[in-house]
Write an enzyme that holds these catalytic residues in place. Structure first.
Site, PDB file in Angstrom:
ATOM      1  CE1 TYR A  39      -3.014  -3.052   0.379  1.00 38.83           C
ATOM      2  CE2 TYR A  39      -3.540  -2.375   2.611  1.00 38.83           C
ATOM      3  CZ  TYR A  39      -3.708  -3.248   1.553  1.00 38.83           C
ATOM      4  OH  TYR A  39      -4.579  -4.296   1.676  1.00 38.83           O
ATOM      5  CG  HIS A  53      -0.803  -8.585   0.581  1.00 40.86           C
ATOM      6  ND1 HIS A  53      -0.456  -7.263   0.508  1.00 40.86           N
ATOM      7  CD2 HIS A  53      -2.137  -8.630   0.331  1.00 40.86           C
ATOM      8  CE1 HIS A  53      -1.545  -6.544   0.236  1.00 40.86           C
ATOM      9  NE2 HIS A  53      -2.572  -7.350   0.116  1.00 40.86           N
TER      10      HIS A  53
HETATM   11  N1  LIG Z   1      -5.509  -8.822   1.754  1.00 37.93           N
HETATM   12  C1  LIG Z   1      -5.835  -8.306   0.606  1.00 37.93           C
HETATM   13  O1  LIG Z   1      -5.452  -8.795  -0.470  1.00 37.93           O
HETATM   14  C2  LIG Z   1      -6.726  -7.097   0.570  1.00 37.93           C
HETATM   15  C3  LIG Z   1      -7.372  -6.753  -0.617  1.00 37.93           C
HETATM   16  C4  LIG Z   1      -8.228  -5.645  -0.604  1.00 37.93           C
HETATM   17  C5  LIG Z   1      -8.391  -4.913   0.562  1.00 37.93           C
HETATM   18  N2  LIG Z   1      -7.711  -5.258   1.703  1.00 37.93           N
HETATM   19  C6  LIG Z   1      -7.868  -4.471   2.957  1.00 37.93           C
HETATM   20  O2  LIG Z   1      -9.244  -4.363   3.265  1.00 37.93           O
HETATM   21  C7  LIG Z   1      -9.602  -2.989   3.388  1.00 37.93           C
HETATM   22  C8  LIG Z   1     -11.039  -2.750   2.986  1.00 37.93           C
HETATM   23  O3  LIG Z   1     -11.296  -3.170   1.672  1.00 37.93           O
HETATM   24  P1  LIG Z   1     -11.482  -2.148   0.443  1.00 37.93           P
HETATM   25  O4  LIG Z   1     -10.725  -0.932   0.720  1.00 37.93           O
HETATM   26  O5  LIG Z   1     -11.149  -2.939  -0.767  1.00 37.93           O
HETATM   27  O6  LIG Z   1     -13.051  -1.878   0.348  1.00 37.93           O
HETATM   28  P2  LIG Z   1     -14.251  -1.538   1.343  1.00 37.93           P
HETATM   29  O7  LIG Z   1     -13.775  -1.265   2.715  1.00 37.93           O
HETATM   30  O8  LIG Z   1     -15.303  -2.575   1.141  1.00 37.93           O
HETATM   31  O9  LIG Z   1     -14.831  -0.210   0.689  1.00 37.93           O
HETATM   32  C9  LIG Z   1     -14.163   1.006   0.710  1.00 37.93           C
HETATM   33  C10 LIG Z   1     -14.996   1.989  -0.089  1.00 37.93           C
HETATM   34  O10 LIG Z   1     -16.266   2.159   0.534  1.00 37.93           O
HETATM   35  C11 LIG Z   1     -16.514   3.537   0.820  1.00 37.93           C
HETATM   36  N3  LIG Z   1     -17.168   3.583   2.149  1.00 37.93           N
HETATM   37  C12 LIG Z   1     -16.616   3.418   3.360  1.00 37.93           C
HETATM   38  N4  LIG Z   1     -17.530   3.492   4.332  1.00 37.93           N
HETATM   39  C13 LIG Z   1     -18.708   3.727   3.736  1.00 37.93           C
HETATM   40  C14 LIG Z   1     -20.034   3.910   4.200  1.00 37.93           C
HETATM   41  N5  LIG Z   1     -20.325   3.842   5.502  1.00 37.93           N
HETATM   42  N6  LIG Z   1     -21.023   4.118   3.284  1.00 37.93           N
HETATM   43  C15 LIG Z   1     -20.741   4.171   1.965  1.00 37.93           C
HETATM   44  N7  LIG Z   1     -19.493   4.008   1.447  1.00 37.93           N
HETATM   45  C16 LIG Z   1     -18.494   3.785   2.327  1.00 37.93           C
HETATM   46  C17 LIG Z   1     -15.171   4.201   0.823  1.00 37.93           C
HETATM   47  O11 LIG Z   1     -15.275   5.519   0.328  1.00 37.93           O
HETATM   48  P3  LIG Z   1     -14.898   6.807   1.239  1.00 37.93           P
HETATM   49  O12 LIG Z   1     -13.408   6.766   1.415  1.00 37.93           O
HETATM   50  O13 LIG Z   1     -15.388   7.916   0.374  1.00 37.93           O
HETATM   51  O14 LIG Z   1     -15.647   6.661   2.527  1.00 37.93           O
HETATM   52  C18 LIG Z   1     -14.378   3.347  -0.181  1.00 37.93           C
HETATM   53  O15 LIG Z   1     -14.605   3.822  -1.496  1.00 37.93           O
HETATM   54  C19 LIG Z   1      -8.568  -2.290   2.488  1.00 37.93           C
HETATM   55  O16 LIG Z   1      -8.528  -0.907   2.690  1.00 37.93           O
HETATM   56  C20 LIG Z   1      -7.339  -3.040   2.866  1.00 37.93           C
HETATM   57  O17 LIG Z   1      -6.840  -2.591   4.127  1.00 37.93           O
HETATM   58  C21 LIG Z   1      -6.907  -6.358   1.717  1.00 37.93           C
END
Ligand SMILES: NC(=O)c1ccc[n+]([C@@H]2O[C@H](COP(=O)([O-])OP(=O)(O)OC[C@H]3O[C@@H](n4cnc5c(N)ncnc54)[C@H](OP(=O)(O)O)[C@@H]3O)[C@@H](O)[C@H]2O)c1
Length: 277
Positions: A53, A110
């Site tokens: 990241y 990861h």
């Molecule tokens: N291990 C892996 O391979 C892997 C892969 C993907 C992700 N991850 C981890 O998991 C975390 C979360 O997954 P993600 O970032 O893919 O997606 P997510 O948390 O499902 O969604 C994030 C998105 O949702 C929006 N959001 C957040 N809260 C909200 C709410 N209450 N209502 C409406 N929209 C909302 C955010 O926009 P705003 O910023 O505008 O609020 C952002 O665009 C990542 O940040 C990372 O740390 C790990």
């Protein structure tokens, strides 16, 4: 959209893994530091970052600025191309320098890398644990077959498997295998990258409970004992995404949400992904 933010945990062999954490993919610089610091201030006790990241320094700064470092579980993840033992060790020490923290609370692989024997990677991670550089170890993006290999490859307890998990993707098989191996399931992309908001079913159920669609989505996971790490760049959404413990979905609602799963529900899929279950 308000409500209790008191934390709950999944207990894995005495290790308390917070049910709600903050994801930080795509957060960077001062904005990232500010969101991390504020999240901890309002009750988050788990922060998820990764070498990939490029924000470990900003995350570490937010954790230190919170003044609550000892209460927070900081997770980072080793890049798949750095899983060979010597490189893994070097990369973790580099992460610690960037984070400017004394220890990494949870270190994950990861993504699996078939070119590096799993036993060698897990052995190196166990050594880092015994030498005090990391407290706990685990995996991410592991399939049923990989979980079985991992369990055979190490005697060190693996705390979790962090996988994509939300109502649009049926992950029953990998969840069952993760639990059978004694590991917690941590859901990434738990609000399906924001698409829970606006979903007709989640919105309707939310209205019944006085909650947002995102909260219903996150509650559906935590009510199954699945930990979640929603990401937001918006301070005002931090509170919303952790206020999950003052309402309960009925069995019928849980089933209806599970019914949203579809064949093309997976969001995160790369050329290096394993063959999914
Ligand atoms: N291990 C892996 O391979 C892997 C892969 C993907 C992700 N991850 C981890 O998991 C975390 C979360 O997954 P993600 O970032 O893919 O997606 P997510 O948390 O499902 O969604 C994030 C998105 O949702 C929006 N959001 C957040 N809260 C909200 C709410 N209450 N209502 C409406 N929209 C909302 C955010 O926009 P705003 O910023 O505008 O609020 C952002 O665009 C990542 O940040 C990372 O740390 C790990």
């Amino acid at each position: 959209m308000t409500g209790s933010t008191s934390q709950s945990f999944v207990d894995i062999r005495g290790f308390k893994l917070p049910l709600v954490g903050l994801g930080t993919w795509q957060l960077s610089g001062r904005d990232c530091t500010r969101v991390v610091q504020q999240a901890i201030k309002i009750g988050y006790r788990s922060i998820d970052t990764a070498q990939m990241y490029g924000n470990e320094a900003a995350v570490g700064e937010g954790v230190r600025a919170s003044g609550l470092r000892s209460e927070v579980m900081v997770t980072t993840k080793v890049q798949p191309e750095r899983l060979a033992p010597h490189d893994l060790e070097r990369s973790v020490k580099e992460s610690l320098v960037r984070l400017r923290l004394d220890v990494i609370d949870l270190l994950l692989i990861h993504w699996p890398n078939p070119r590096v024997p799993l036993a060698e990677t897990l052995g190196a991670m166990a050594n880092l644990k015994h030498d005090g550089f990391v407290k706990q170890i685990g995996v991410s993006n592991f399939t049923v077959a990989l979980i079985e290999q991992a369990v055979k490859a190490t005697t060190e307890p693996l705390i979790c498997n962090q996988i994509e998990c939300h109502p649009y993707l049926n992950q029953d098989k990998v969840i069952a295998a993760t639990r059978k191996a004694g590991m917690a399931v941590v859901a990434y992309s738990p609000i399906a990258r924001g698409s829970a908001k606006g979903d007709a079913v989640l919105e309707r159920i939310g209205k019944v409970h006085g909650k947002s669609a995102a909260q219903v989505c996150l509650r559906w996971l935590t009510q199954q004992g699945v930990a979640v790490i929603p990401r937001t760049s918006k301070i005002e959404r931090l509170e919303e995404n952790i206020a999950l413990f003052d309402f309960e979905l009925t069995d019928a609602e849980m089933k209806e949400i599970a019914g949203l799963a579809r064949r093309d529900g997976r969001i995160v899929d790369w050329s290096w992904s394993p063959k999914w279950d």
